[in-house]
Design an enzyme around this catalytic site. Structure first.
Site, PDB file in Angstrom:
ATOM      1  N   GLN A 124      30.785  23.367  34.251  1.00 32.92           N
ATOM      2  CA  GLN A 124      29.600  22.897  33.538  1.00 32.92           C
ATOM      3  C   GLN A 124      29.976  22.371  32.157  1.00 32.92           C
ATOM      4  O   GLN A 124      29.549  21.296  31.734  1.00 32.92           O
ATOM      5  CB  GLN A 124      28.609  24.064  33.401  1.00 32.92           C
ATOM      6  N   HIS A 168      31.280  18.756  31.282  1.00 37.24           N
ATOM      7  CA  HIS A 168      30.395  17.592  31.368  1.00 37.24           C
ATOM      8  C   HIS A 168      30.157  16.950  30.009  1.00 37.24           C
ATOM      9  O   HIS A 168      30.105  15.737  29.876  1.00 37.24           O
ATOM     10  CB  HIS A 168      29.018  18.008  31.908  1.00 37.24           C
ATOM     11  N   GLU A 219      19.009  24.810  34.918  1.00 42.05           N
ATOM     12  CA  GLU A 219      19.209  23.764  35.906  1.00 42.05           C
ATOM     13  C   GLU A 219      19.953  24.327  37.129  1.00 42.05           C
ATOM     14  O   GLU A 219      19.508  24.172  38.256  1.00 42.05           O
ATOM     15  CB  GLU A 219      20.025  22.657  35.237  1.00 42.05           C
ATOM     16  N   HIS A 220      21.092  24.974  36.861  1.00 36.49           N
ATOM     17  CA  HIS A 220      21.880  25.606  37.924  1.00 36.49           C
ATOM     18  C   HIS A 220      21.893  27.111  37.713  1.00 36.49           C
ATOM     19  O   HIS A 220      22.089  27.570  36.594  1.00 36.49           O
ATOM     20  CB  HIS A 220      23.341  25.138  37.888  1.00 36.49           C
ATOM     21  N   ASP A 248      27.115  20.036  43.529  1.00 32.84           N
ATOM     22  CA  ASP A 248      27.154  18.747  42.822  1.00 32.84           C
ATOM     23  C   ASP A 248      27.521  17.611  43.763  1.00 32.84           C
ATOM     24  O   ASP A 248      27.030  16.494  43.635  1.00 32.84           O
ATOM     25  CB  ASP A 248      28.201  18.793  41.700  1.00 32.84           C
ATOM     26  N   HIS A 263     -25.044   7.664  40.735  1.00 30.32           N
ATOM     27  CA  HIS A 263     -24.334   8.382  41.794  1.00 30.32           C
ATOM     28  C   HIS A 263     -25.341   8.937  42.800  1.00 30.32           C
ATOM     29  O   HIS A 263     -25.163   8.822  44.015  1.00 30.32           O
ATOM     30  CB  HIS A 263     -23.512   9.539  41.206  1.00 30.32           C
TER      31      HIS A 263
END
Lengths: 432, 432
Positions: free
Chosen positions: B254, B257, B322-323, B356, B415
């Site tokens: 991770q 990145h 996220e993960h 991934d 209406h």
């Protein structure tokens, strides 16, 4: 009503020539200032802004639980019965939207799946003032209930005479958990950031004025929002077999909402179009909201005359209307022609107000052409998905070379290492 | 790595004290200017901005069809095979997400239903430069393919040496229909508004730098967008039965990145936490992307030591990563503890890079805590729903009083009239 006719190309050119207004930057700055104020100052800002914008000095935003508990005492039994019937229809329709997760174990040693979970806290904005719509309370809250959202927070602007009793009754019937009397951009800020007294939510839904719409747009990403709502519209596609009185009445039910509402007839018959336009004028004269409806019809009312029903549907799909009525012979035959529309009303008796109040599909719909990509509010709006995987060592070993190759091609060596290390012996510290 | 320990309350207080940065207003103005420029000037603006930002003078944005057709010639067979395997897994997983519409005819004279249709044009943004990820091309395009989107437009920044051959091959394998070499906010503007050469799309998906992210936010509502992506993060929940080498390697996958990426271990065992931190340091030394990973670990790496696994999951749900990797004894027992996470990796061999690249669930996931309300990219993102109703005259007559009552309570007389008029005789013009 303005008549437009000709071949499809000419009509589309004409429609596209209408410019969009986008002079919102002043309101945008005001909204940003309100959001920042509430984010930093919390309740202090909320009390001050409520006094400034609503002219009301509150000591507490929260509507007391006993008021919500007794909400049905303040309204007529017939109203409660009608709302309960509408609720039953909305629930039975939305129940069918419920999605469950899945697990897939087709490959040996591999489990892959998806969880579907409700959001934990939903925020529902309900407009106040003249646009107090109990039906919207049901349409916004009930899908969240079916999704299983355990905490539903409703906000609505404070009124001089307290909360509208019909709104309060609808909140009780729909099952709101807490109600706070806050309106405008400050209400959106409170829900997005949380304050001392207002809880932070996961998603904000519900219609509102331009301040509310711009504020929702600004906080998107901090929380989720339903959609960016613009003025409402209806397109009626009709042939000469339709009843001009019905069509005119339906166009006017849209027009009475708002001076910016758009009521559009697309027809293959010029005489039919003329008959509808005449009926619109005639019926307008007896409407209590004549001023609003007349302005809407004068500025945005259109009769589009096409050479064929195919052209009519192509043009309708370009407009991508919020509401679409199909009043032609054998209307079901044309459902497959619909690419872009929020909600479709088929045949002479599926009048738009039936859908607004009662039939069950949601009346919170994508407006201003956004039906190209947005959907009616639904159960999915109050759920989130989570994927999951599990691999045995043997399963990972089968795939490891491919994964390592892809990671290395992307230059992400640590990704490759994370796979490889699982198949290496631990060499201990002495080799590091 | 920074150690945080104590009871749950103390840990949460500590986590919340980290301030969010929100000094983006300068970039925001630049992005707004670019959007306005492209909206007004179309291709002329695109050519000018591409020269300015990418330093490349183009005469045509479109990648010629024959280049796309021959894309597989430019890359290794092993790469193609690995990508084809990943594609098969992604397709078989996403196939299970497909939703169909429904029709409900339970009540006599009433038909209610929902159509599910693909979007007509999807726009996929693929970053260029060092962050060229063929896997992202697959992850963004394949769900659109399964949804049935007939026209998939890919945009990616132009490179000095032409398009990255691996990106081009991935586009071919995934099934992109057209590719345009445009990047940054100007690419988002082109997709949202359309220009002479770039088609207007219904939805824009795909990751990008801050310019791309802000531009997507600005055009939301004109088109749909997938989500607002922030820096990537992983949380590993582990007990002392986990392997510190595996956990460290996953944290580093991770961290490599991005300097802003967050790698967090939550564990019940302080010695285990220490062993992971030591392994992280050891493994860092041999990483090609050591600089990036080291900065990420130094600034955002955390080891959180909790008093129980229950506390660990509560804290994880607050972070909403996220993960999420669950490396504990009997990991499946804890799946039901997960409220907020994009993708969950269960057990010692479900390493994040497996997800991934390969396993099949999408790697486009909600970041920065937005898993509270956003979901992994999926087939639903490329579909829109339309509701429909049809009532017979008799069915409408049964409900008409309730509908009229609700309309009148909301002050919407037109209406009510639209329903009533269907049960009145046509009195002709003489009575108007």
């Amino acid at each position: 009503m303005r008549f437009i006719s000709g071949n499809k190309k000419a009509i589309l050119r004409e429609l596209h020539s209408v410019a969009n207004s986008d002079a919102q930057s002043e309101t945008e700055s005001a909204v940003k200032a309100i959001l920042a104020d509430v984010k930093v100052n919390g309740d202090v800002a909320l009390f001050r802004l409520t006094e400034e914008f609503d002219g009301i000095r509150l000591t507490d935003f929260r509507v007391p639980q006993h008021k919500l508990d007794c909400a049905l005492d303040g309204v007529e039994v017939e109203f409660i019965e009608a709302l309960e019937q509408a609720k039953a229809n909305i629930l039975s329709y939305h129940q069918k939207q419920k999605q469950s997760g899945f697990v897939d174990t087709e490959k040996q040693g591999v489990m892959r799946g998806q969880l579907v979970r409700p959001l934990e806290v939903a925020g529902i904005y309900v407009p106040g003032g003249t646009a107090a719509y109990p039906s919207s309370v049901l349409m916004n809250i009930l899908p969240a209930k079916i999704a299983g959202v355990p905490r539903i927070i409703m906000v609505t602007p404070p009124g001089k005479d307290g909360l509208n009793p019909y709104i309060l009754a609808a909140a009780k019937i729909a099952g709101a958990d807490e109600i706070y009397q806050i309106g405008g951009a400050q209400a959106i800020a409170a829900l997005a950031f949380g304050t001392e007294s207002v809880p932070k939510v996961d998603k904000i839904v519900g219609p509102g004025n331009i301040f509310v719409a711009l504020a929702k747009r600004e906080v998107f990403g901090i929380v989720d929002i339903d959609m960016i709502a613009g003025p409402s519209e209806v397109v009626v596609v009709a042939d000469e077999t339709a009843n001009p009185r019905f069509v005119a009445a339906d166009l006017l039910s849209q027009a009475e909402h708002d001076k910016l509402a758009r009521a559009i007839l697309i027809t293959t018959s010029e005489p039919f179009g003329q008959a509808v336009a005449d009926e619109v004028e005639k019926q307008l004269q007896s409407l209590p909201r004549e001023d609003i409806a007349r302005a809407s019809i004068a500025n945005f009312g259109q009769v589009i005359v096409t050479e064929s029903l195919e052209d009519a549907f192509d043009i309708m799909n370009e407009i991508a209307p919020e509401h679409l009525e199909i009043q032609v012979e054998n209307p079901m035959d044309y459902l497959s022609h619909v690419k872009n529309a929020g909600s479709v009303f088929l045949g002479a008796y599926a009048s738009e107000p039936l859908g607004d109040y009662f039939a069950g599909p949601n009346h919170v719909l994508p407006t201003s052409g956004t039906a190209r990509f947005f959907s009616p509010l639904g159960v999915a709006d109050f759920c989130k998905r989570t994927s999951f995987i599990s691999y045995t060592k043997a399963a990972l070993e089968r795939e490891k070379d491919a994964i390592v190759m892809l990671a290395e091609k992307e230059g992400l060596t640590a990704h490759a290492r994370a796979i490889q290390i699982r198949f290496e012996e631990d060499k201990g510290n002495e080799n590091s």
